[in-house]
Scaffold this active site. Structure first.
Site, mmCIF file in Angstrom:
data_model
loop_
_atom_site.group_PDB
_atom_site.id
_atom_site.type_symbol
_atom_site.label_atom_id
_atom_site.label_comp_id
_atom_site.label_asym_id
_atom_site.label_seq_id
_atom_site.Cartn_x
_atom_site.Cartn_y
_atom_site.Cartn_z
ATOM 1 N NE ARG A 169 0.815 7.479 15.590
ATOM 2 C CZ ARG A 169 1.404 6.733 14.652
ATOM 3 N NH1 ARG A 169 1.411 7.144 13.405
ATOM 4 N NH2 ARG A 169 1.963 5.586 14.948
ATOM 5 C CD GLU A 219 -1.333 8.507 7.328
ATOM 6 O OE1 GLU A 219 -0.265 9.077 7.549
ATOM 7 O OE2 GLU A 219 -1.679 7.452 7.884
ATOM 8 N NE ARG A 245 7.195 0.309 16.649
ATOM 9 C CZ ARG A 245 6.931 1.364 15.879
ATOM 10 N NH1 ARG A 245 6.529 1.175 14.641
ATOM 11 N NH2 ARG A 245 7.065 2.583 16.350
ATOM 12 C CE LYS A 262 8.124 2.571 10.488
ATOM 13 N NZ LYS A 262 7.694 3.697 11.365
ATOM 14 N NE ARG A 315 -3.184 4.007 11.404
ATOM 15 C CZ ARG A 315 -2.368 3.087 11.925
ATOM 16 N NH1 ARG A 315 -1.127 3.400 12.249
ATOM 17 N NH2 ARG A 315 -2.803 1.856 12.108
ATOM 18 C CD GLU A 366 -2.774 -1.028 2.555
ATOM 19 O OE1 GLU A 366 -3.769 -1.767 2.619
ATOM 20 O OE2 GLU A 366 -2.429 -0.249 3.483
ATOM 21 C CE LYS A 375 5.195 4.943 6.821
ATOM 22 N NZ LYS A 375 4.822 6.325 7.165
ATOM 23 C CG PHE A 421 -4.658 2.320 5.877
ATOM 24 C CD1 PHE A 421 -4.545 1.542 7.012
ATOM 25 C CD2 PHE A 421 -4.298 3.659 5.958
ATOM 26 C CE1 PHE A 421 -4.085 2.070 8.205
ATOM 27 C CE2 PHE A 421 -3.836 4.204 7.137
ATOM 28 C CZ PHE A 421 -3.729 3.405 8.277
#
Length: 574
Positions: A286, A315, A429, A435, A271, A264, A266, A355
């Protein structure tokens, strides 16, 4: 077994402070968890909720921290004026191990020590009152309320009031250890408590709900983690966002995910998590702060979208009149704003890209595979007229690299690689998200700054940067830079850092670790200068990340992994 201790009195804040003091002298993580579990078992549900937050350095519930606005410098000025210690700062800071102990030493200058009368509930209520103060003269009124509390506090209580306010407990109680303590208190598996924490987002509320005897039907036991998630979906309470691990290139990400992945775009935006149910729309940052009022155009687009209720992750980016993306710093003018919203909206429009899908029609989807969530999100976005991020499912590394290079050419930061089978793990995470960005960057925290000279005289303009040690929760310095900011940003940053000051000596101001910056660098070097043993080379600040909390900063462990991935590394010391 669950601890069902008989509650015989209201818990005093002094007892809490004594427990904290004992933790600071305990090296064993298991003993820390056991000590806290035993203390929590003596409290009623309201006290449990508050005490858990206090133990991990949170004065208020998650998402409410910004409202408090109390700096370490303000605490120092209040207590120094109370005790007549205004001229003893240098001596006290030289002797104290941390800022909390410095306040304790100041309070010991009083002619007599007050009797401990503060309760845990009372301290929590006072923090809430201070956070609620707004409008004209709000700062003065906040400080007056704070002064009254410190006047009643013993020296030990004052030490831990301060530590909570500046979020610097330093007694070994990390959030992970707190999860173990809650599990022990409740007699529940720690994995169940960890799952509930991921879905709830606030450890205090998790502990309260899991406390034995809190439930209306004791025979059913504390609620399951899934019950937490379903309740949040219904009540429009935010889930903590899932995070991605960094990797240096697409080929490594492809291999790490076994070749079964999607890529995807970035975006360099903010966020957002959006909850929709009919005409009601709520938007959260976020950091779980509600920012609905700041983004009226998104509310208008998604309101009255039909009968479906959903939670989506996405986003927001700022765009110019032609729809071209603008810098992240421009977007920060929109988020959290309460005044002149319509004017700024016209000057600085935004675009939303979705997303992920977290919940649909009252059911959590976070345990469904990403491939299923992505398909449902595409259909939902079409129904409500929303955009989704650019996406592809490459079959080979060459296809993945082609998509990545096209993303960079189009101005995106990079890509996020997602395993097709990955679950959505709030606040973690997850291994399923990776990423890949063009530049080497880390999100670090400013822990000190030097007064500038020459053209930068009068500004705090040389910043000490620190990464988080995930084992201890401490921030460890890894570099220093004055590069990357404009004169206007230097001026603004000085205004933000000064209220965070803890101490000042020899032209360096030590500050509370609250401001996160994105730092680009050429490589990581070994360095005997820093405790971490590592230093950034050619560091420069590329963005001020107001949307990130210090707890989301990159870790020393991540830095060490990045160092090992470098093709050319310095020789190890002999």
């Amino acid at each position: 077994m669950p601890r069902n201790a008989l509650i015989v009195r209201v818990a005093s804040f002094y007892d809490f402070a004594r427990v904290c003091q004992s933790l600071s002298q305990t090296a064993s993580r298991l003993q820390i968890a056991e000590t806290v579990a035993e203390f929590l078992a003596t409290l009623d549900p309201d006290e449990v909720e508050v005490a858990v937050r206090f133990f991990v350095g949170r004065a208020t519930a998650s998402g409410e921290e910004k409202r408090l606005k109390v700096s370490g410098r303000a605490v120092w000025k209040i207590v120094a004026a109370m005790t007549g210690g205004e001229d003893q700062g240098e001596e006290i800071f030289a002797a104290a191990e941390d800022f909390g102990e410095a306040i304790e030493m100041l309070l010991k200058l009083r002619a007599s020590e007050p009797e401990p009368t503060l309760t845990i509930r009372e301290v929590a209520a006072r923090f809430e009152e201070i956070a609620a103060i707004e409008g004209p003269s709000s700062r003065g009124r906040k400080l007056d309320a704070l002064r009254e509390m410190f006047e009643r506090a013993t020296a030990l209580e004052g030490k831990y009031l301060t530590k909570i306010l500046i979020r610097e407990m330093r007694h070994g109680m990390s959030e992970g250890t707190m999860l173990e303590a809650i599990a022990r208190m409740a007699g529940r598996p720690v994995e169940e408590v960890r799952r509930a924490s991921m879905l709830e987002g606030d450890l205090g509320r998790v502990a309260r709900a899991m406390r034995p005897g809190e439930q209306a039907r004791p025979s059913t036991g504390p609620p399951s983690a899934e019950a937490f998630g379903a309740e949040r979906a219904r009540a429009m309470k935010p889930l903590r966002p899932m995070l991605a691990q960094p990797m240096p290139n697409v080929a490594q990400a492809f291999a790490a995910l076994g070749g079964k992945l999607a890529l995807e775009h970035k975006l360099d935006g903010a966020r957002v998590q959006i909850h929709c149910a009919g005409a009601e729309v709520k938007i959260f940052s976020r950091r779980l702060n509600e920012i609905t009022r700041s983004l009226p155009e998104i509310v208008e687009r998604l309101r009255n979208h039909g009968p479906r209720a959903f939670i989506v992750d996405g986003e927001v980016i700022a765009v110019d009149p032609e729809g071209r993306p603008l810098a992240f710093q421009e977007l920060m003018r929109r988020l959290g704003r309460r005044r002149e919203i319509e004017r700024v909206r016209a000057e600085l429009p935004v675009r939303l890209f979705l997303f992920d899908l977290l919940a649909l029609d009252g059911e959590l989807w976070i345990d469904r595979p990403y491939s299923e969530r992505a398909a449902a999100l595409k259909s939902l976005a079409q129904q409500v007229g929303a955009e989704t991020v650019g996406r592809a499912e490459p079959r080979t590394v060459a296809e993945a690299e082609k998509f990545y290079q096209a993303a960079l050419a189009a101005g995106y930061e990079g890509v996020v690689a997602k395993s097709l089978a990955s679950r959505y793990t709030p606040g973690a995470r997850g291994r399923g998200w990776i990423k890949v960005k063009r530049a080497h960057t880390l999100d670090l925290v400013i822990v000190a700054a030097d007064w500038g000279y020459g053209r930068r005289k009068g500004w705090l303009s040389n910043y000490c940067l620190a990464a988080r040690d995930e084992k201890t929760g401490r921030f460890v310095e890894v570099g220093k830079t004055y590069k990357g900011l404009t004169d206007e940003q230097f001026r603004t940053m000085t205004g933000r850092l000064r209220p965070l000051a803890i101490s000042e000596a020899h032209g360096t101001v030590t500050v509370r670790p609250e401001i996160v910056v994105e730092v680009a660098y050429s490589d990581i070097q070994r360095s005997p200068q820093y405790e971490s043993g590592m230093a950034l080379r050619f560091a420069r600040i590329v963005a001020i990340r107001d949307d990130k909390s210090p707890g989301e900063a990159d870790t020393i462990q991540t830095m060490a992994e990045e160092f090992e991935r470098q093709t050319v590394k310095p020789r190890p010391p002999r």
